[in-house]
Motif scaffolding. Structure first.
Motif, PDB file in Angstrom:
ATOM      1  N   CYS A  10     -57.415 -67.104 -90.280  1.00  0.00           N
ATOM      2  CA  CYS A  10     -57.197 -68.413 -89.783  1.00  0.00           C
ATOM      3  C   CYS A  10     -57.402 -68.539 -88.089  1.00  0.00           C
ATOM      4  O   CYS A  10     -56.258 -68.051 -87.687  1.00  0.00           O
ATOM      5  N   PRO A  11     -58.416 -68.534 -87.821  1.00  0.00           N
ATOM      6  CA  PRO A  11     -58.418 -68.680 -86.297  1.00  0.00           C
ATOM      7  C   PRO A  11     -58.025 -69.885 -85.737  1.00  0.00           C
ATOM      8  O   PRO A  11     -57.668 -70.820 -86.673  1.00  0.00           O
ATOM      9  N   ASP A  25     -50.665 -75.605 -91.545  1.00  0.00           N
ATOM     10  CA  ASP A  25     -50.238 -76.298 -92.680  1.00  0.00           C
ATOM     11  C   ASP A  25     -51.656 -76.235 -93.705  1.00  0.00           C
ATOM     12  O   ASP A  25     -51.108 -75.914 -94.836  1.00  0.00           O
ATOM     13  N   ASP A  26     -52.604 -76.560 -93.485  1.00  0.00           N
ATOM     14  CA  ASP A  26     -53.860 -76.398 -94.327  1.00  0.00           C
ATOM     15  C   ASP A  26     -54.027 -74.853 -94.832  1.00  0.00           C
ATOM     16  O   ASP A  26     -54.436 -74.681 -96.098  1.00  0.00           O
ATOM     17  N   PHE A  27     -53.765 -73.812 -93.883  1.00  0.00           N
ATOM     18  CA  PHE A  27     -53.847 -72.481 -94.195  1.00  0.00           C
ATOM     19  C   PHE A  27     -52.848 -72.139 -95.264  1.00  0.00           C
ATOM     20  O   PHE A  27     -53.166 -71.455 -96.094  1.00  0.00           O
ATOM     21  N   LYS A  28     -51.515 -72.605 -95.169  1.00  0.00           N
ATOM     22  CA  LYS A  28     -50.707 -72.402 -96.156  1.00  0.00           C
ATOM     23  C   LYS A  28     -50.890 -72.673 -97.448  1.00  0.00           C
ATOM     24  O   LYS A  28     -50.576 -72.080 -98.427  1.00  0.00           O
ATOM     25  N   GLU A  29     -51.623 -74.045 -97.598  1.00  0.00           N
ATOM     26  CA  GLU A  29     -51.764 -74.480 -98.785  1.00  0.00           C
ATOM     27  C   GLU A  29     -53.124 -73.623 -99.329  1.00  0.00           C
ATOM     28  O   GLU A  29     -52.985 -73.400-100.672  1.00  0.00           O
ATOM     29  N   MET A  30     -54.044 -73.077 -98.357  1.00  0.00           N
ATOM     30  CA  MET A  30     -55.067 -72.353 -98.971  1.00  0.00           C
ATOM     31  C   MET A  30     -54.398 -70.781 -99.567  1.00  0.00           C
ATOM     32  O   MET A  30     -54.927 -70.458-100.493  1.00  0.00           O
ATOM     33  N   MET A  31     -53.578 -70.312 -98.882  1.00  0.00           N
ATOM     34  CA  MET A  31     -52.624 -69.067 -99.113  1.00  0.00           C
ATOM     35  C   MET A  31     -51.982 -69.478-100.702  1.00  0.00           C
ATOM     36  O   MET A  31     -52.308 -68.551-101.388  1.00  0.00           O
ATOM     37  N   LEU A  32     -51.618 -70.582-100.988  1.00  0.00           N
ATOM     38  CA  LEU A  32     -51.218 -70.681-102.380  1.00  0.00           C
ATOM     39  C   LEU A  32     -52.187 -70.634-103.268  1.00  0.00           C
ATOM     40  O   LEU A  32     -51.943 -70.084-104.631  1.00  0.00           O
ATOM     41  N   ARG A  33     -53.509 -70.884-103.028  1.00  0.00           N
ATOM     42  CA  ARG A  33     -54.630 -71.046-103.991  1.00  0.00           C
ATOM     43  C   ARG A  33     -55.046 -69.609-104.046  1.00  0.00           C
ATOM     44  O   ARG A  33     -55.791 -69.070-104.864  1.00  0.00           O
ATOM     45  N   CYS A  41     -53.617 -64.608 -89.137  1.00  0.00           N
ATOM     46  CA  CYS A  41     -53.615 -65.762 -88.414  1.00  0.00           C
ATOM     47  C   CYS A  41     -53.783 -65.494 -86.857  1.00  0.00           C
ATOM     48  O   CYS A  41     -53.072 -64.575 -86.349  1.00  0.00           O
ATOM     49  N   ILE A  42     -54.824 -66.279 -86.213  1.00  0.00           N
ATOM     50  CA  ILE A  42     -54.960 -66.073 -84.799  1.00  0.00           C
ATOM     51  C   ILE A  42     -54.947 -67.156 -83.947  1.00  0.00           C
ATOM     52  O   ILE A  42     -55.648 -67.977 -84.152  1.00  0.00           O
ATOM     53  N   ASP A  43     -53.790 -67.463 -83.256  1.00  0.00           N
ATOM     54  CA  ASP A  43     -53.710 -68.494 -82.276  1.00  0.00           C
ATOM     55  C   ASP A  43     -55.043 -68.598 -81.329  1.00  0.00           C
ATOM     56  O   ASP A  43     -55.489 -67.831 -80.920  1.00  0.00           O
ATOM     57  N   HIS A  44     -55.023 -69.945 -80.829  1.00  0.00           N
ATOM     58  CA  HIS A  44     -56.213 -70.246 -79.890  1.00  0.00           C
ATOM     59  C   HIS A  44     -56.470 -69.334 -78.709  1.00  0.00           C
ATOM     60  O   HIS A  44     -57.540 -68.947 -78.475  1.00  0.00           O
ATOM     61  N   ILE A  86     -45.496 -66.826 -96.491  1.00  0.00           N
ATOM     62  CA  ILE A  86     -44.455 -66.296 -95.308  1.00  0.00           C
ATOM     63  C   ILE A  86     -45.687 -65.478 -94.533  1.00  0.00           C
ATOM     64  O   ILE A  86     -46.559 -64.942 -94.547  1.00  0.00           O
ATOM     65  N   ILE A  87     -45.350 -65.981 -93.110  1.00  0.00           N
ATOM     66  CA  ILE A  87     -46.048 -65.681 -91.978  1.00  0.00           C
ATOM     67  C   ILE A  87     -45.243 -64.762 -90.955  1.00  0.00           C
ATOM     68  O   ILE A  87     -44.242 -65.518 -90.511  1.00  0.00           O
ATOM     69  N   THR A  88     -45.593 -63.697 -90.790  1.00  0.00           N
ATOM     70  CA  THR A  88     -44.879 -63.088 -89.706  1.00  0.00           C
ATOM     71  C   THR A  88     -45.561 -62.332 -88.475  1.00  0.00           C
ATOM     72  O   THR A  88     -46.976 -62.191 -88.665  1.00  0.00           O
TER      73      THR A  88
END
Length: 123
Positions: A10-11, A25-33, A41-44, A86-88
């Motif tokens: 997720c850029p 938020d969208d990416f966490k939903e995708m993670m559940l799928r 995940c990479i910040d801007h 869970i994101i770390t």
């Protein structure tokens, strides 16, 4: 031997999309799928640099995360544990093999067919 990172990515993780929904938020939903796959995940204003078997997180000096809590732009890894994403934060640098997990199972996203219909190729 060079390692390969086989994670979903997720850029711009800290950005808000044009529909007003935070990408995180969208990416966490995708993670559940895709609960058996690990993610990165990479910040801007951040970058994940891979050099052989090692990685390093770069962050643009003087820039802040574009989320209300702010902070230094960074890179993260994540996985689903007991039905919860869970994101770390990644350590600043390290070996890929000790940091990134191979997916337990890769599942085609059920939204791919819908995306193809809504975004037909331009010929």
């Amino acid at each position: 031997s060079e390692m390969c990172i086989r994670d979903r990515c997720c850029p711009h993780y800290d950005k808000t999309q044009s529909n007003g929904v935070p990408r995180s938020d969208d990416f966490k939903e995708m993670m559940l799928r895709h609960s058996q796959e690990s993610v990165v995940c990479i910040d801007h204003w951040a970058a994940l640099v891979v050099d052989g078997d090692d990685y390093e997180v770069l962050s643009i000096s003087g820039k802040e995360r574009t989320v209300p809590e702010g902070g230094k732009p960074w890179c993260y890894v994540g996985k689903v544990v007991d039905g919860t994403p869970i994101i770390t934060s990644l350590p600043p640098s390290g070996p890929i093999a000790a940091t990134f997990e191979l997916p337990r199972n890769i599942v085609d996203d059920p939204l791919v067919a819908q995306c193809i219909v809504e975004n037909p190729p331009i010929l």
